[in-house]
Design a protein around this motif. Structure first.
Motif, PDB file in Angstrom:
ATOM      1  N   GLY A 124       0.794  -1.224   0.000  1.00  0.00           N
ATOM      2  CA  GLY A 124       0.000   0.000   0.000  1.00  0.00           C
ATOM      3  C   GLY A 124       0.821   1.267   0.000  1.00  0.00           C
ATOM      4  N   SER A 184       4.618   2.696  -1.556  1.00  0.00           N
ATOM      5  CA  SER A 184       4.490   3.692  -2.623  1.00  0.00           C
ATOM      6  C   SER A 184       5.290   4.940  -2.279  1.00  0.00           C
ATOM      7  N   SER A 238       2.162   8.499  -6.012  1.00  0.00           N
ATOM      8  CA  SER A 238       0.759   8.283  -6.380  1.00  0.00           C
ATOM      9  C   SER A 238       0.605   7.441  -7.640  1.00  0.00           C
ATOM     10  N   LYS A 239       1.667   7.333  -8.430  1.00  0.00           N
ATOM     11  CA  LYS A 239       1.617   6.537  -9.652  1.00  0.00           C
ATOM     12  C   LYS A 239       2.000   5.077  -9.424  1.00  0.00           C
ATOM     13  N   PHE A 294       1.750   1.326  -8.640  1.00  0.00           N
ATOM     14  CA  PHE A 294       0.652   0.362  -8.743  1.00  0.00           C
ATOM     15  C   PHE A 294       0.176  -0.083  -7.359  1.00  0.00           C
ATOM     16  N   ILE A 342      -0.284   1.459  -4.681  1.00  0.00           N
ATOM     17  CA  ILE A 342      -1.157   2.361  -3.938  1.00  0.00           C
ATOM     18  C   ILE A 342      -2.632   2.069  -4.207  1.00  0.00           C
ATOM     19  N   ARG A 343      -2.908   1.356  -5.297  1.00  0.00           N
ATOM     20  CA  ARG A 343      -4.292   0.988  -5.588  1.00  0.00           C
ATOM     21  C   ARG A 343      -4.853   0.019  -4.542  1.00  0.00           C
ATOM     22  N   ASN A 344      -3.960  -0.660  -3.839  1.00  0.00           N
ATOM     23  CA  ASN A 344      -4.379  -1.624  -2.817  1.00  0.00           C
ATOM     24  C   ASN A 344      -4.538  -0.976  -1.443  1.00  0.00           C
ATOM     25  N   ASN A 345      -4.196   0.304  -1.324  1.00  0.00           N
ATOM     26  CA  ASN A 345      -4.274   0.977  -0.038  1.00  0.00           C
ATOM     27  C   ASN A 345      -5.728   1.123   0.406  1.00  0.00           C
ATOM     28  N   GLY A 404      -7.931   5.973  -0.175  1.00  0.00           N
ATOM     29  CA  GLY A 404      -7.451   6.575  -1.401  1.00  0.00           C
ATOM     30  C   GLY A 404      -6.355   7.597  -1.144  1.00  0.00           C
ATOM     31  N   ASP A 408      -4.138  10.290  -3.541  1.00  0.00           N
ATOM     32  CA  ASP A 408      -3.691  10.891  -4.786  1.00  0.00           C
ATOM     33  C   ASP A 408      -2.373  11.634  -4.569  1.00  0.00           C
TER      34      ASP A 408
END
Length: 380
Positions: free
Chosen positions: A257, A261, A355-356, A358, A360-363, A366, A368
């Protein structure tokens, strides 16, 4: 198709002296490329492994030109050496850098095209990799049991994910970890703790990964201070080796997460070790995620030895952050972290980079570029 809850193709051997099984895995007459880093050349862990190969009359050649936070150039350098010696097998010994380099090199030795095609474009490996056997000398990365090789590229730490990346077998022998200095014990142990906590609270968590994470967190809280205080504590080393592999299995199945990142630009731009970056960032990432995972962070606090009886859900969750901060103090990492946070950084670049990722999508919450930038501004 939904990702399998458990995907474990690596044969895992653990316990004192388990490295002796390595010789039985290597075919008679095979040539071995022994991949490690310069820090292990001439050190006892490497000698213990080469003795096994020598006693079994196995031909081997050392490849030790491995950089920390390895990049594509490092991987291709190893591939060239592996091909030059016509190796049949790769044996990797060390921490995350030599293990990840060897994992990528084992695949690239039998597949064409630039590494970036597999790393960034998701190109599948057409051919099976060279057989790879992993022997970790640190209890941290869990790389010995994961299907990812993390290679620095385009100023980011970017994983190459594929079933072919998994080692054929891993030997988690605490006797190979006895010589690890206190500082390295501390930062690698914090890396393992970060894996366990992030996998535990991430969106990909499931009952199986949760069980792995909970045991890993408990073992680390109980044994990392012991391994740090007395490196010869074989019981503590064995527990930490188990915890690291448990956390590695969990993160490979459930994901990571925001902490990992955030660590990407810190490692890439400031040349900070992955373990130290995670140690520094873990409390900040946890505090950011508290609103989304009160109940799980309360469990983390309990696993780390904090009594949360009578606390509000928010206070119980906050106790987990305090527990990690107390552990960092016990491991004497304050001065090393202070050196990092005194660096001048480009907050916008760091925020955009993190933020880019991959991961971080699992965090669970959210995040940004603005949120990531805000965290960096509070740290540096």
């Amino acid at each position: 198709m939904k990702k399998a809850i458990l995907n474990l193709p690596t044969a895992l051997y653990t316990g004192r002296g388990c490295r002796s099984g390595l010789a039985e895995c290597i075919p008679q007459g095979a040539k071995v490329a022994l991949v490690t880093d310069k820090g292990l050349v001439g050190a006892p862990p490497l000698d213990l492994v080469t003795t096994i190969l020598d006693e079994a009359d196995i031909s081997w050649k050392l490849i030790s030109d491995i950089d920390p936070n390895p990049d594509e150039e490092t991987v291709l350098r190893v591939v060239k050496a592996v091909k030059a010696m016509k190796a049949d097998v790769i044996v990797a010994i060390g921490g995350g850098s030599p293990l990840d380099t060897a994992k990528a090199a084992a695949c690239m030795a039998r597949n064409d095209g630039p590494l970036s095609d597999y790393q960034w474009e998701g190109k599948p490996f057409a051919n099976a990799p060279l057989p790879l056997y992993a022997l970790p000398t640190t209890a941290g990365t869990g790389s010995e049991v994961t299907g990812v090789a993390v290679i620095t590229s385009r100023n980011m730490k970017k994983g190459i994910n594929a079933r072919e990346i998994f080692p054929k077998a891993a030997f988690v022998d605490p006797e190979l970890m006895l010589g690890l200095p206190p500082y390295l014990t501390a930062i690698t142990g914090m890396d393992a703790l970060t894996h366990a906590i992030e996998a535990y609270v991430g969106l990909g968590a499931n009952p199986f990964s949760d069980a792995l994470c909970e045991k890993a967190i408990e073992l680390i809280a109980d044994h990392l201070p012991r391994a740090f205080s007395y490196g010869g504590d074989i019981e503590a080393r064995e527990a930490m080796g188990t915890a690291s592999s448990l956390a590695g299995l969990a993160m490979d199945q459930a994901g990571l997460g925001i902490v990992h990142s955030l660590s990407s630009p810190v490692c890439a731009y400031l040349h900070v070790s992955h373990g130290l970056a995670n140690a520094m960032l873990l409390p900040h990432g946890m505090r950011y995620n508290l609103p989304a995972r009160h109940e799980k962070f309360a469990v983390v606090a309990e696993l780390m030895g904090y009594d949360t009886t009578g606390m509000s859900p928010r206070d119980a969750a906050e106790a987990a952050v305090v527990a990690v901060e107390d552990l960092l103090e016990e491991l004497e990492l304050g001065s090393a972290i202070e050196e990092v946070v005194h660096n001048a950084v480009d907050f916008e670049e760091f925020g955009n980079n993190a933020s880019k990722m991959f991961l971080i999508r699992n965090n669970p919450r959210g995040a940004d570029s603005k949120a990531c930038r805000s965290i960096f501004e509070s740290i540096f």
